[in-house]
Scaffold this motif. Structure first.
Motif, mmCIF file in Angstrom:
data_model
loop_
_atom_site.group_PDB
_atom_site.id
_atom_site.type_symbol
_atom_site.label_atom_id
_atom_site.label_comp_id
_atom_site.label_asym_id
_atom_site.label_seq_id
_atom_site.Cartn_x
_atom_site.Cartn_y
_atom_site.Cartn_z
ATOM 1 N N LEU A 1 1.023 -1.152 -0.016
ATOM 2 C CA LEU A 1 -0.024 0.011 -0.145
ATOM 3 C C LEU A 1 0.880 1.072 0.066
ATOM 4 O O LEU A 1 2.010 1.333 0.825
ATOM 5 N N THR A 14 -4.485 6.922 -1.907
ATOM 6 C CA THR A 14 -4.042 5.757 -1.662
ATOM 7 C C THR A 14 -4.134 4.508 -2.551
ATOM 8 O O THR A 14 -5.127 4.633 -3.125
ATOM 9 N N TYR A 15 -2.798 3.660 -2.749
ATOM 10 C CA TYR A 15 -3.175 2.802 -3.876
ATOM 11 C C TYR A 15 -2.494 1.491 -3.245
ATOM 12 O O TYR A 15 -1.749 1.224 -2.185
ATOM 13 N N GLY A 16 -3.319 0.342 -3.728
ATOM 14 C CA GLY A 16 -2.695 -0.862 -3.541
ATOM 15 C C GLY A 16 -2.202 -1.760 -4.661
ATOM 16 O O GLY A 16 -2.792 -1.547 -5.842
ATOM 17 N N ASN A 46 -3.692 -9.864 -3.302
ATOM 18 C CA ASN A 46 -4.790 -9.325 -2.676
ATOM 19 C C ASN A 46 -5.457 -10.353 -1.768
ATOM 20 O O ASN A 46 -6.629 -10.462 -1.856
ATOM 21 N N GLY A 91 -7.867 -3.637 -0.208
ATOM 22 C CA GLY A 91 -8.825 -2.545 0.116
ATOM 23 C C GLY A 91 -9.676 -1.906 -1.131
ATOM 24 O O GLY A 91 -10.200 -0.926 -1.133
ATOM 25 N N VAL A 92 -9.554 -2.714 -2.291
ATOM 26 C CA VAL A 92 -9.902 -2.028 -3.620
ATOM 27 C C VAL A 92 -11.356 -2.743 -3.861
ATOM 28 O O VAL A 92 -11.925 -2.403 -5.006
ATOM 29 N N VAL A 135 -7.561 3.079 -3.754
ATOM 30 C CA VAL A 135 -8.348 2.682 -2.702
ATOM 31 C C VAL A 135 -9.379 3.808 -2.603
ATOM 32 O O VAL A 135 -9.019 4.746 -1.780
ATOM 33 N N SER A 170 -11.818 4.641 -0.948
ATOM 34 C CA SER A 170 -12.327 5.210 0.547
ATOM 35 C C SER A 170 -11.472 6.106 1.190
ATOM 36 O O SER A 170 -11.955 6.736 2.014
ATOM 37 N N TRP A 229 -9.671 -3.393 7.332
ATOM 38 C CA TRP A 229 -10.253 -4.363 6.212
ATOM 39 C C TRP A 229 -9.333 -5.711 6.285
ATOM 40 O O TRP A 229 -8.368 -5.904 6.698
ATOM 41 N N ILE A 260 -13.249 -3.755 1.530
ATOM 42 C CA ILE A 260 -13.135 -2.190 1.407
ATOM 43 C C ILE A 260 -12.763 -1.691 2.926
ATOM 44 O O ILE A 260 -13.277 -2.464 3.835
#
Length: 558
Positions: free
Chosen positions: A63, A71-73, A77, A83-84, A96, A98, A127, A145
């Motif tokens: 992350l 925020t990116y992932g 997973n 969290g996507v 992400v 959220s 999450w 998420i």
């Protein structure tokens, strides 16, 4: 190359090869290179990364946050831990959603993995894996998420921590809340029943202000504002430091640390480290890999001092994912010990690292972050980011480079630092003329622009056809680093359609290595190459020479 006559007499071309200047902001680049997945992130996003966190049982989840509060992932997973919104693996960064607009200041993760995130406002989101109710939402379904913990927890948090399958939060008023898997009492509730929602840990520490918390695989630890240490949970390896191997379902004070003031605690898989306010490190628990730094591999159920040759330590590091330990002293030196690339190391070893995360990226199994790595903060952008942003900035520029009638705004000082050719150009007598414009002829605007941009960013993006021209310019300026990048771009970008064009360009710029490469590519794809437009427009002499060379290589067998 032609330069305007006004300055032509003052230019002294460097005949010796210049060594490639170290990139300004190279510390940031080295930090980014710790995590291979970041090499898959597009440069326009990569340049804005502020925090990076690598986690998971194999170090395959990552992350990261950016300066524009996104925020990116990326990566595996497992259990939806990115969290996507799904559990699909991805080698491309996914946003992400959220967290758009939220500033993240802390992250922690378990082995499922499950993830806890702390925002600047003190909100906690969870999450990922949830079979043991470690998300704190009362259920056991995985969270795809981020979900705010505020539905079950209304306190402002300042720290989050995860064990294998349990979670803890430290509040701004010094309270500890815990939930999740509790088979060994790691939640501190006085029982071994799993805890589905956040519960305040009250036994023994309920009236004390806690300033720091940590989680091992199935153990928990906390430090009071008076420097006392309390631990609870699994104790089979003595990781609670209470003098025995008995599990504790409530916090128990570590009496052996009485007389010292502890300011930081950190947990490994089954060992614990503590740092005093005067820079001394203590360790206890499992030691089969030398993770206590005691010089031997004997477990201990009470704290003992780690080798004192590190000087005054200011930060200690460990992770419940591994048996690796590390510390940084007040001089910035980084030391490491424990299981290092599967090799037991019982005494702290001095490294050349400047970042504790480098120890875990290079020597820990799995290669994870011991805590989120700050690459760049919004308040203090890195040198690299500041210099990159200054390229072609008219407001701060003190020199204009003109190519094909177009102006590129640059800075004399940086050109002198990064390029021997410009350093020689900007001699004192040249500067006395207050020259503020240099015209560069003989190259396209895109080539000149890319060359100057490389001096600011150490990055080149050009189609291979233009990279040939940039290669020539780099050769003229004796920039070996740029020449290497140009050749890489050309070799990686060659195809059947442009091979003949690149072959011709290599001849024009007398780039023999590149010429050999292009010729061999044409030879390997002869039938298709000779049918392309780029081959048909070769001049007759060049085409004849190509055919003769190809024949000599056996391209036209009877």
């Amino acid at each position: 190359m032609a330069v305007s006559s006004k300055v032509k007499g003052d230019i002294v071309a460097s005949e010796a090869l210049s060594s490639r200047n170290q990139l300004i902001g190279s510390n940031r680049s080295r930090d980014m290179d710790l995590w291979p997945l970041l090499n898959l992130v597009p440069n326009e996003i990569r340049m804005k990364i502020s925090r990076v966190y690598t986690f998971g049982q194999f170090g395959t989840e990552l992350l990261f946050t950016t300066l524009d509060d996104k925020t990116y992932g990326i990566g595996m997973n497992t259990s939806g831990c990115l969290g996507v919104g799904d559990n699909i693996n991805s080698l491309e960064p996914r946003c992400v959603e959220s967290f758009n607009g939220k500033k993240i200041v802390g992250m922690s993760s378990g082995c499922g993995p499950h993830v806890l995130v702390l925002t600047e406002d003190g909100d906690v989101f969870t999450w990922g894996h949830n079979s043991y109710m470690q998300l704190g939402n009362g259920g056991t379904a995985p969270g795809l998420i981020p979900s705010p913990l505020s539905r079950h927890f209304c306190k402002k948090a300042i720290q989050v921590a995860c064990g294998s399958h349990h979670s803890m939060v430290l509040t701004v008023d010094g309270e500890v809340w815990a939930w999740g898997y509790n088979n060994c009492g790691q939640v501190g509730s006085g029982s071994t029943s799993n805890q589905g929602a956040p519960r305040k840990v009250t036994a023994c520490i309920g009236n004390k202000k806690i300033i720091n918390i940590g989680c091992g695989q199935t153990a928990s630890i906390a430090v009071t504002d008076g420097g006392e240490v309390y631990s609870w949970g699994y104790n089979g390896n003595g990781q609670l430091g209470v003098g025995n191997n008995v599990n504790q379902t409530n916090p128990c004070r570590i009496a052996a640390l009485q007389g010292v003031v502890i300011q930081q605690v950190i947990c490994g898989y089954a060992h614990t480290l503590a740092l005093t306010d005067d820079g001394v490190v203590f360790g206890w628990g499992a030691n089969s890999y030398g993770q206590l730094g005691s010089g031997n591999k004997a477990n201990t159920v009470t704290p003992l001092q780690v080798a004192s040759n590190m000087g005054r330590v200011v930060t200690i590091a460990a992770s419940h994912y591994s048996h690796c330990s590390a510390a940084q002293n007040q001089n910035g030196q980084v030391w490491m010990w424990g299981q290092l690339r599967q090799q037991p190391t019982a005494e702290p070893k001095l490294t050349s690292f400047t970042n504790l995360n480098a120890v875990f990226a290079h020597f820990s199994g799995p290669p994870i972050s011991w805590r989120p790595m700050v690459v760049c903060s919004e308040a203090e952008p890195s040198v690299h980011q500041s210099v990159s942003a200054a390229f072609n900035d008219e407001a701060t520029s003190d020199l204009k480079i003109v190519s094909e009638g177009k102006v590129i705004y640059v800075h004399k000082a940086l050109l002198k630092i990064r390029c021997d050719y410009f350093r020689r150009m900007f001699q004192s007598h040249w500067g006395e003329n207050n020259q503020d414009t240099v015209e560069i002829n003989g190259y396209s605007y895109s080539v000149v622009y890319s060359f100057l941009q490389w001096l600011y960013t150490d990055h080149v993006e050009l189609p291979p056809e233009d990279a040939i021209g940039l290669l020539d310019l780099a050769t003229s300026y004796c920039e070996n680093g740029l020449k290497f990048q140009c050749q890489r771009l050309i070799k990686e970008g060659i195809n059947e359609e442009n091979a003949a064009l690149l072959y011709a360009a290599a001849i024009k710029y007398q780039a023999q290595d590149l010429l050999d490469f292009c010729f061999q590519f044409c030879l390997n794809h002869m039938t298709r190459v000779v049918q392309t437009d780029s081959f048909r427009i070769l001049d007759k002499e060049m085409m004849l020479n190509f055919i003769l060379q190809a024949a000599a290589k056996g391209a036209f067998k009877r």
